[in-house]
Design an enzyme around this catalytic site. Structure first.
Site, PDB file in Angstrom:
ATOM      1  CB  SER A   3       1.091   4.022  -5.838  1.00  0.00           C
ATOM      2  OG  SER A   3       2.417   3.774  -6.225  1.00  0.00           O
TER       3      SER A   3
ATOM      4  N   GLY B 197       0.831  -1.206   0.000  1.00  0.00           N
ATOM      5  CA  GLY B 197       0.000   0.000   0.000  1.00  0.00           C
ATOM      6  C   GLY B 197       0.859   1.247   0.000  1.00  0.00           C
TER       7      GLY B 197
ATOM      8  CD  GLU C  65       9.429  -2.566  -6.064  1.00  0.00           C
ATOM      9  OE1 GLU C  65       8.497  -3.033  -6.743  1.00  0.00           O
ATOM     10  OE2 GLU C  65       9.293  -1.576  -5.336  1.00  0.00           O
TER      11      GLU C  65
ATOM     12  CG  ASN D 105      12.912   3.507 -16.169  1.00  0.00           C
ATOM     13  OD1 ASN D 105      12.767   2.833 -15.145  1.00  0.00           O
ATOM     14  ND2 ASN D 105      13.187   2.967 -17.336  1.00  0.00           N
TER      15      ASN D 105
ATOM     16  CB  SER E  78       0.487  -5.756  -7.592  1.00  0.00           C
ATOM     17  OG  SER E  78       0.907  -4.827  -8.566  1.00  0.00           O
TER      18      SER E  78
END
Length: 390
Positions: free
Chosen positions: A129, A127, A244, A376, A161
């Site tokens: 974004s 949890g 990550e 990016n 997700s």
């Protein structure tokens, strides 16, 4: 940097190779080769199989149920997984929140959460974004207010997700609205079935439901749900995001899977009685991709060697994340281009599965890799600050 394997490492490679040869289900391979994720129950199946072998947490210390492998063994493991078209392990619990728990969590939190992550009994979602706080995560607006012996959480999370199959969530919430925005954030561990948590699906362009909106309406959690210290969530979150990106580094070996898929199509497709692989333009493009993948793997091995010796790799994780995502997108796009009209199959239909039928879906899914884990553009900002002092 010595790239030769020792006898012990060679024996370990053979052991891992034999395990994958015997245990990777054939039903996984075509999707894995295309860069697709498995279904949740398949992820759990794979995790339990690795756990039974003692390899449930390859990057964790032994004291927390991991293998205690050094970076070289981790790299061997991932390389052999790629060779065998073995799936990656679902990373939210294993590589994101698990290491944060065993580093900053209380003894009670470690005992409660870590074993179930390694065994595959718990499924975690992230949890982080929010609708207006994606890459600028420090501007998040979800609030956690102390009310007696509870925290009351209100807010909304986006692009979460697998929240629809998770039983636990780690989330960032603002606990001090008066502090500077990074300092007033805390990290919480909550059960997904806590009253007030509502999940709504977001079906993406690949026609798969893996992302969700999560609404938190007066969600009450005990103080034991707070991980570490109040107000330290931003610091923990940065460590988590670095991990990550490190996970991305370890899985750069998987690019070889997509490259093999593209080369296979080129070898089997005939134009004017000749294989596409005989076309010097195609052979040159594939060779260039292979060189770039090898260069990226060299950067990863250098990063791992520095980690082994305790050196700081600086912004290299961000550099690897950018180049990996770009290469994945370019290789899968070229794979589909080589297929021509065959790519219109898009995915297997009933009992029929066209050659490399998952390639188009893999190409579409690859678009997200330059966004998740810090876009990016954000990675370039990190490089500009840490490497160039801008």
């Amino acid at each position: 940097m010595n790239l030769d394997l020792t006898p012990e490492q060679s024996a370990f490679r053979d052991e891992v190779r034999a395990f994958f040869a015997e245990n990777v289900p054939e039903s996984f391979k075509s999707r894995v080769r295309a860069g697709m994720r498995l279904e949740p129950h398949e992820f759990t199946q794979w995790q339990k199989l690795l756990h039974a072998r003692g390899w449930g947490a390859p990057s964790w210390p032994k004291e927390y149920g991991g293998t205690g492998w050094d970076p070289t063994k981790l790299y061997i493991f991932e390389t052999e997984a790629s060779r065998a078209d073995a799936p990656v392990q679902f990373h939210q619990g294993l590589e994101l929140i698990g290491p944060i728990i065993f580093t900053f969590g209380s003894p009670e939190q470690k005992a409660k959460y870590l074993p179930a992550i390694v065994s595959g009994d718990d499924w975690w979602c992230q949890g982080y974004s929010e609708p207006n706080s994606g890459s600028d995560l420090a501007s998040l607006s979800t609030r956690a207010v102390r009310d007696g012996n509870e925290y009351v959480i209100n807010g909304q999370k986006a692009w979460t997700s697998y929240a629809h199959v998770a039983n636990r969530m780690f989330l960032l919430a603002r606990t001090d609205p008066d502090a500077r925005k990074q300092a007033g954030i805390s990290l919480f561990l909550i059960d997904i079935d806590t009253p007030g948590v509502t999940i709504r699906p977001v079906v993406t362009m690949d026609e798969i439901h893996h992302t969700n909106e999560v609404f938190l309406d007066n969600v009450r959690v005990p103080p034991s749900a707070l991980l570490g210290e109040e107000g330290m969530g931003w610091s923990y979150g940065k460590v988590l995001l670095d991990r990550e990106r490190g996970v991305t580094a370890a899985t750069t070996t998987r690019l070889a899977q997509q490259l093999r898929g593209a080369r296979k199509v080129a070898a089997e497709t005939l134009v004017g009685g000749r294989s596409l692989l005989d076309d010097p333009r195609v052979a040159d493009r594939l060779a260039q991709f292979e060189l770039e993948v090898m260069a990226l793997e060299g950067m990863v091995m250098r990063t791992m060697a520095e980690a082994t010796s305790g050196q700081d790799s600086g912004p290299r994780a961000s550099m690897i994340k950018i180049r990996w995502s770009e290469l994945l997108q370019q290789i899968t796009e070229y794979w589909v281009e080589l297929q021509g009209y065959d790519a219109m199959a898009f995915a297997p239909l009933g009992p029929f599965e066209a050659p490399d039928a998952w390639a188009a879906k893999g190409m579409i899914y690859s678009r997200v890799t330059s966004i998740y884990g810090g876009s990016n553009e954000i990675q370039r900002n990190i490089i500009a600050r840490r490497a160039l002092g801008l």
